[in-house]
Design a protein around this motif. Structure first.
Motif, short mmCIF file in Angstrom:
data_model
loop_
_atom_site.label_atom_id
_atom_site.label_comp_id
_atom_site.label_asym_id
_atom_site.label_seq_id
_atom_site.Cartn_x
_atom_site.Cartn_y
_atom_site.Cartn_z
N LEU A 42 6.67 -7.46 26.87
CA LEU A 42 6.31 -7.05 25.50
C LEU A 42 4.87 -7.41 25.15
N LEU A 43 4.12 -7.93 26.11
CA LEU A 43 2.76 -8.38 25.83
C LEU A 43 1.89 -7.25 25.30
N SER A 44 2.04 -6.05 25.84
CA SER A 44 1.21 -4.94 25.38
C SER A 44 1.47 -4.63 23.91
N TRP A 45 2.72 -4.75 23.47
CA TRP A 45 3.05 -4.53 22.07
C TRP A 45 2.39 -5.59 21.20
N LYS A 46 2.47 -6.85 21.60
CA LYS A 46 1.85 -7.93 20.85
C LYS A 46 0.34 -7.73 20.80
N LYS A 47 -0.25 -7.33 21.93
CA LYS A 47 -1.69 -7.13 22.00
C LYS A 47 -2.14 -6.06 21.01
N HIS A 48 -1.40 -4.95 20.95
CA HIS A 48 -1.78 -3.88 20.04
C HIS A 48 -1.68 -4.32 18.58
N SER A 49 -0.71 -5.18 18.27
CA SER A 49 -0.58 -5.69 16.90
C SER A 49 -1.77 -6.57 16.53
N VAL A 50 -2.21 -7.41 17.47
CA VAL A 50 -3.37 -8.27 17.24
C VAL A 50 -4.63 -7.41 17.05
N LEU A 51 -4.79 -6.41 17.89
CA LEU A 51 -5.96 -5.53 17.78
C LEU A 51 -5.99 -4.84 16.43
N LEU A 52 -4.83 -4.41 15.96
CA LEU A 52 -4.76 -3.73 14.67
C LEU A 52 -5.20 -4.66 13.54
N ASP A 53 -4.78 -5.91 13.58
CA ASP A 53 -5.19 -6.87 12.55
C ASP A 53 -6.70 -7.06 12.53
N VAL A 54 -7.31 -7.16 13.72
CA VAL A 54 -8.76 -7.38 13.79
C VAL A 54 -9.51 -6.13 13.34
N LEU A 55 -9.03 -4.96 13.72
CA LEU A 55 -9.67 -3.71 13.29
C LEU A 55 -9.67 -3.60 11.77
N LYS A 56 -8.58 -3.99 11.14
CA LYS A 56 -8.48 -3.87 9.68
C LYS A 56 -9.41 -4.84 8.96
N LEU A 57 -9.92 -5.84 9.67
CA LEU A 57 -10.93 -6.72 9.10
C LEU A 57 -12.34 -6.15 9.28
N GLY A 58 -12.44 -4.97 9.91
CA GLY A 58 -13.72 -4.29 10.02
C GLY A 58 -14.54 -4.65 11.24
N TYR A 59 -13.90 -5.16 12.29
CA TYR A 59 -14.63 -5.55 13.51
C TYR A 59 -14.32 -4.58 14.65
N ASN A 60 -15.39 -4.04 15.27
CA ASN A 60 -15.22 -3.31 16.51
C ASN A 60 -14.76 -4.28 17.59
N ILE A 61 -13.98 -3.78 18.53
CA ILE A 61 -13.39 -4.66 19.54
C ILE A 61 -13.73 -4.18 20.94
N ILE A 62 -14.23 -5.09 21.76
CA ILE A 62 -14.23 -4.90 23.21
C ILE A 62 -13.12 -5.80 23.73
N PHE A 63 -12.00 -5.19 24.09
CA PHE A 63 -10.90 -6.00 24.61
C PHE A 63 -11.00 -6.07 26.13
N THR A 64 -10.85 -7.28 26.65
CA THR A 64 -10.89 -7.48 28.09
C THR A 64 -9.74 -8.38 28.51
N GLU A 65 -9.03 -7.99 29.54
CA GLU A 65 -8.04 -8.90 30.12
C GLU A 65 -8.79 -10.06 30.76
N ALA A 66 -8.13 -11.21 30.84
CA ALA A 66 -8.79 -12.40 31.39
C ALA A 66 -8.96 -12.34 32.90
N ASP A 67 -8.28 -11.42 33.57
CA ASP A 67 -8.47 -11.27 35.01
C ASP A 67 -9.50 -10.19 35.34
N VAL A 68 -10.35 -9.87 34.36
CA VAL A 68 -11.47 -8.93 34.56
C VAL A 68 -12.75 -9.74 34.71
N MET A 69 -13.46 -9.50 35.79
CA MET A 69 -14.73 -10.18 36.03
C MET A 69 -15.88 -9.35 35.46
#
Length: 333
Positions: free
Chosen positions: A147-174
């Motif tokens: 269910l991590l992808s569902w939780k991730k999308h919920s977090v992204l939505l909260d940050v977007l609504k605060l007016g911040y553009n997001i570069i999301f990166t998984e932690a296993d991305v170099m």
């Protein structure tokens, strides 16, 4: 005959009743607002405000880490990924050895999913979010990691609504080079997509994408979350690429514009034969479920990158052997 008539009536009214209940909940859950898109007025669903997006700690961290254009880099880790010798260590190291990437550490916000991860993250990095900020999403009563992808999308939505553009990166991305030149700041989404399975055509993202903070992006993520509630999929992680590719009609209706980045720039272990050190900007340790193997091969990848940079700074031409990765060794696609 009377009993049969009652049964027939019940069989007809039950689906209609369920439909009306769902429809009523739908309209109660949302309100409408007009916005302008491509010169035409249309009605979009207005997402309700949440207590999570009003958290003062979240606002303060985002403000401190924001770039001048209100863009932040986000990642999420739990205790397994944030401990000594873990994925988080290699992730942060990639910013330090990458070409022009060290500066992005000032804009990186790490969202921790448990207290242990927060404690370790805080010892390494200044912008760590305590799990209590998103306690509803990271509740221990929902232990299924799928269910991590569902939780991730919920977090992204909260940050977007605060007016911040997001570069999301998984932690296993170099982060080997700055990916900003490959991210379109005008469109709602920039992402790299690969077909992960030949059988069902499942689309997998490269572990890094850009989301623009506007009404269209927020409405699209809100609609995706509602769809997950009304029509839950089997317990598998659904990538943003798969969501977009399987719902092209919804994407078009929302005016959700997508910039597809060449997969040779945002690479991964699954498609390593396509990626050369001279082309790649980021590299993800996908196709690797074992954490010890993941960390081993990511360290090997960074060693290859450091040797590549040292060699390219000494010579104008690159030897063919330098252009090839030694990874993966323990992670097998």
């Amino acid at each position: 005959m009377r009993t049969l008539g009652l049964r027939t009536g019940n069989s007809l009214y039950l689906p209609l009743t369920v439909f009306l209940i769902v429809l009523l909940c739908f309209f109660l859950y949302y309100s409408s607002k007009p916005i302008q898109s491509h010169g035409q007025e249309r009605i979009l669903l207005k997402p309700p405000s949440t207590d999570h997006s009003q958290n003062p700690e979240l606002k303060q961290v985002l403000k401190r880490a924001s770039m001048s254009d209100r863009t932040v880099i986000l990642t999420m880790v739990d205790e397994a990924w944030a401990r000594p010798g873990s994925v988080l260590d290699v992730f942060l190291q990639s910013f330090k050895v990458g070409d022009g990437t060290r500066r992005f550490l000032n804009h990186l916000v790490i969202i921790t999913m448990d207290a242990q991860a927060f404690g370790y993250c805080s010892s390494l990095h200044p912008h760590c979010i305590h799990p209590s900020t998103f306690v509803h999403y990271f509740s221990p009563t929902i232990p299924n990691r799928n269910l991590l992808s569902w939780k991730k999308h919920s977090v992204l939505l909260d940050v977007l609504k605060l007016g911040y553009n997001i570069i999301f990166t998984e932690a296993d991305v170099m982060w080997l080079r700055s990916p900003l030149s490959k991210l379109n700041p005008i469109l709602e989404l920039s992402i790299s997509c690969n077909v992960a399975g030949a059988g069902d055509g499942y689309m997998q993202d490269g572990g890094l994408f850009f989301l623009k903070a506007n009404a269209i992006a927020s409405e699209f993520l809100q609609q995706w979350r509602l769809t997950k509630v009304l029509y839950p999929n089997p317990p598998v992680e659904e990538s943003l690429c798969d969501t977009i590719m399987r719902n092209q009609d919804v994407v078009k209706w929302f005016g959700f514009r997508v910039n597809l980045v060449n997969t040779s720039h945002f690479g991964g272990f699954c498609q390593l034969n396509k990626d050369r050190l001279s082309d790649v900007y980021t590299m993800r340790a996908n196709c690797c479920n074992n954490l010890r193997s993941k960390v081993h091969d990511l360290r090997l990848l960074l060693d290859d990158w450091i040797n590549f940079r040292a060699h390219s700074s000494r010579k104008n031409t690159l030897e063919p052997m330098i252009l090839k990765w030694r990874t993966p060794q323990q992670c097998r696609p």
